[in-house]
Write an enzyme that holds these catalytic residues in place. Structure first.
Site, PDB file in Angstrom:
ATOM      1  N   GLU A   1      42.364  37.550  41.477  1.00  0.00           N
ATOM      2  CA  GLU A   1      42.557  37.350  42.779  1.00  0.00           C
ATOM      3  C   GLU A   1      42.876  36.093  43.145  1.00  0.00           C
ATOM      4  O   GLU A   1      42.632  35.266  44.092  1.00  0.00           O
ATOM      5  CB  GLU A   1      41.312  37.596  43.441  1.00  0.00           C
ATOM      6  CG  GLU A   1      40.744  39.211  43.375  1.00  0.00           C
ATOM      7  CD  GLU A   1      39.527  39.601  44.142  1.00  0.00           C
ATOM      8  OE1 GLU A   1      38.839  38.487  44.741  1.00  0.00           O
ATOM      9  OE2 GLU A   1      39.183  40.628  44.190  1.00  0.00           O
TER      10      GLU A   1
ATOM     11  N   ASN B   1      45.014  39.823  37.726  1.00  0.00           N
ATOM     12  CA  ASN B   1      44.587  40.982  38.582  1.00  0.00           C
ATOM     13  C   ASN B   1      44.249  40.834  39.713  1.00  0.00           C
ATOM     14  O   ASN B   1      44.058  39.910  40.223  1.00  0.00           O
ATOM     15  CB  ASN B   1      42.989  41.369  37.742  1.00  0.00           C
ATOM     16  CG  ASN B   1      42.343  42.804  38.088  1.00  0.00           C
ATOM     17  OD1 ASN B   1      42.941  43.561  37.986  1.00  0.00           O
ATOM     18  ND2 ASN B   1      41.039  42.800  38.327  1.00  0.00           N
TER      19      ASN B   1
ATOM     20  N   HIS C   1      41.449  49.162  45.348  1.00  0.00           N
ATOM     21  CA  HIS C   1      40.245  49.665  46.187  1.00  0.00           C
ATOM     22  C   HIS C   1      40.932  50.020  47.558  1.00  0.00           C
ATOM     23  O   HIS C   1      41.645  49.197  47.922  1.00  0.00           O
ATOM     24  CB  HIS C   1      39.395  48.224  46.518  1.00  0.00           C
ATOM     25  CG  HIS C   1      38.675  47.837  45.386  1.00  0.00           C
ATOM     26  ND1 HIS C   1      37.774  48.286  44.817  1.00  0.00           N
ATOM     27  CD2 HIS C   1      38.952  46.508  44.625  1.00  0.00           C
ATOM     28  CE1 HIS C   1      37.268  47.532  43.689  1.00  0.00           C
ATOM     29  NE2 HIS C   1      38.065  46.643  43.574  1.00  0.00           N
TER      30      HIS C   1
ATOM     31  N   GLU D   1      40.231  49.181  39.086  1.00  0.00           N
ATOM     32  CA  GLU D   1      39.189  48.938  39.991  1.00  0.00           C
ATOM     33  C   GLU D   1      39.227  50.221  40.736  1.00  0.00           C
ATOM     34  O   GLU D   1      38.822  49.820  42.185  1.00  0.00           O
ATOM     35  CB  GLU D   1      38.692  47.487  40.583  1.00  0.00           C
ATOM     36  CG  GLU D   1      38.789  46.517  39.520  1.00  0.00           C
ATOM     37  CD  GLU D   1      38.540  44.954  40.188  1.00  0.00           C
ATOM     38  OE1 GLU D   1      37.953  45.206  41.061  1.00  0.00           O
ATOM     39  OE2 GLU D   1      38.533  44.025  39.546  1.00  0.00           O
TER      40      GLU D   1
ATOM     41  N   ASP E   1      38.522  52.826  43.796  1.00  0.00           N
ATOM     42  CA  ASP E   1      37.505  53.408  44.414  1.00  0.00           C
ATOM     43  C   ASP E   1      38.067  53.705  45.796  1.00  0.00           C
ATOM     44  O   ASP E   1      39.311  53.165  46.303  1.00  0.00           O
ATOM     45  CB  ASP E   1      36.229  52.794  44.313  1.00  0.00           C
ATOM     46  CG  ASP E   1      36.273  51.240  44.987  1.00  0.00           C
ATOM     47  OD1 ASP E   1      37.276  50.978  45.457  1.00  0.00           O
ATOM     48  OD2 ASP E   1      35.228  50.631  44.864  1.00  0.00           O
TER      49      ASP E   1
END
Ligand code: XIL
Length: 347
Positions: A152, A193, A229, A260, A262
């Protein structure tokens, strides 16, 4: 020509109709797709519950420590280390033939007070970063396949994110982190990432510039991690958008992974609509990964609704995972299995 396309339609139709063999697992199905992996984030406490441990071992071929390798967990004092949780995860993975994604060496969150509140010269901060990466990556040398080296680093407007590393070292903290990680484990694949980079835009443009600059300078960076996400299903890109985006990086010689994933729902969810929309969103990402040769894996962030970080971080949202709170598979799990099962090249 007409014959060929008719035949193609028949083959596609047959493949799509073949049911997923009962009991086939995400990890087994993905492995048959050019050795791709399907992973989940984990916490060691989950291994103490038999049903959870069995599910993690059966369904997933990769694990990412959800918190255990972050600074605040592993490096709580300037010369204090706590590897207990991280060790357990690596040992669990090795016992179950799973790959480990190390997460994460540089991030603006979950840093200990001695680091965020400390006063360091530039050289001292570089030495702190070097010591951290050398110790942590060095401890697991040869046992961690991929590291999220920098996490990030880009703000939502596409500028470099203001963090303690940028303030204390300058933009070359990114280069240094990759060099230190490579020095500590030359065989680990090193990733940058981030989130909100799945369909282009300002963050993805900055990311491409960073990655291209680092590679042309010979910095050891191997891949881009797409956190993926989605706070609601509609925020997931289409497979075409996502695959095109991954290809912009893959064509420069980078690996790409979904790291990651979701898909949260706005609560209370609508049982008539939301589980299918969520399944569509999970499925879109799996399709995107399968469409890009350099996409080597897909990791979900929390395998079950009981474990998910979403309700704690985004009040009013939840039910984001592929298994429900009782570990029953949701439509999203079935959709992932189906998409991994259809091999359109099969004869
Ligand atoms: C989250 C964890 O899931 C939470 O338990 C923790 O409180 C905060 O961090 N992007 C990342 C992950 O890279 O490390 C974050 O994990 C989720 C967002």
């Amino acid at each position: 020509m007409a014959l060929l396309s008719a035949a193609t339609v028949v083959v596609v139709g047959l493949a799509a109709c073949r049911p997923v063999p009962p009991g086939s697992t995400l990890r087994g199905l993905a492995d048959a797709r050019d050795g791709r992996v399907v992973g989940t984030s984990v916490e060691p406490a989950q291994f103490d519950r038999t049903a959870d441990a069995d599910l993690i071992a059966a369904q997933f071929s990769s694990v990412t420590p959800e918190n255990a390798m972050k600074w605040v967990s592993v490096h709580p004092g300037p010369s204090t280390w706590d590897f207990a949780a991280a060790d357990r995860i690596v040992e669990f993975a090795e016992a179950h033939g799973q790959r480990v994604r190390g997460h994460t060496l540089v991030w603006h969150r979950q840093n200990p007070a001695w680091l965020t509140g400390g006063t360091f010269t530039r050289d001292e901060l570089i030495a702190v970063l070097h010591d951290h990466i050398a110790t942590l990556v060095g401890r697991y040398r040869g046992r961690i396949a991929q590291w999220d080296v920098v996490n990030e680093a880009i703000a939502d407007d596409g500028t470099l994110r203001d963090n303690l590393w940028l303030r204390g070292i300058g933009p070359d903290y990114i280069r240094l982190a990759f060099e230190f990680a490579h020095e500590a484990d030359p065989d680990a694949a090193l990733f940058i990432n981030d989130y909100l980079i799945e369909r282009g835009g300002a963050k993805a443009a900055t990311l491409l510039w960073i990655v291209a600059s680092l590679r042309s300078a010979g910095v050891p960076i191997d891949g881009v991690g797409y956190q993926t996400h989605a706070l609601v299903p509609a925020l997931m890109p289409t497979p075409e958008q996502f695959a095109d985006e991954m290809r912009r990086f893959a064509s420069r010689g980078l690996l790409v992974e979904i790291t990651e994933m979701d898909v949260a729902l706005h609560l209370p969810s609508d049982p008539a609509i939301d589980p299918q929309r969520q399944a569509d969103a999970y499925g879109s990402s799996v399709m995107a990964c399968l469409a890009v040769r350099e996409c080597t894996g897909i990791t979900v962030w929390n395998y079950s609704d009981a474990e998910s970080w979403i309700p704690g971080e985004f009040p009013g949202f939840g039910e984001a995972s592929i298994f429900d709170a009782a570990l029953a598979p949701k439509p999203a799990f079935e959709r992932m299995r189906q998409i991994l099962w259809w091999d359109l090249r099969a004869r």
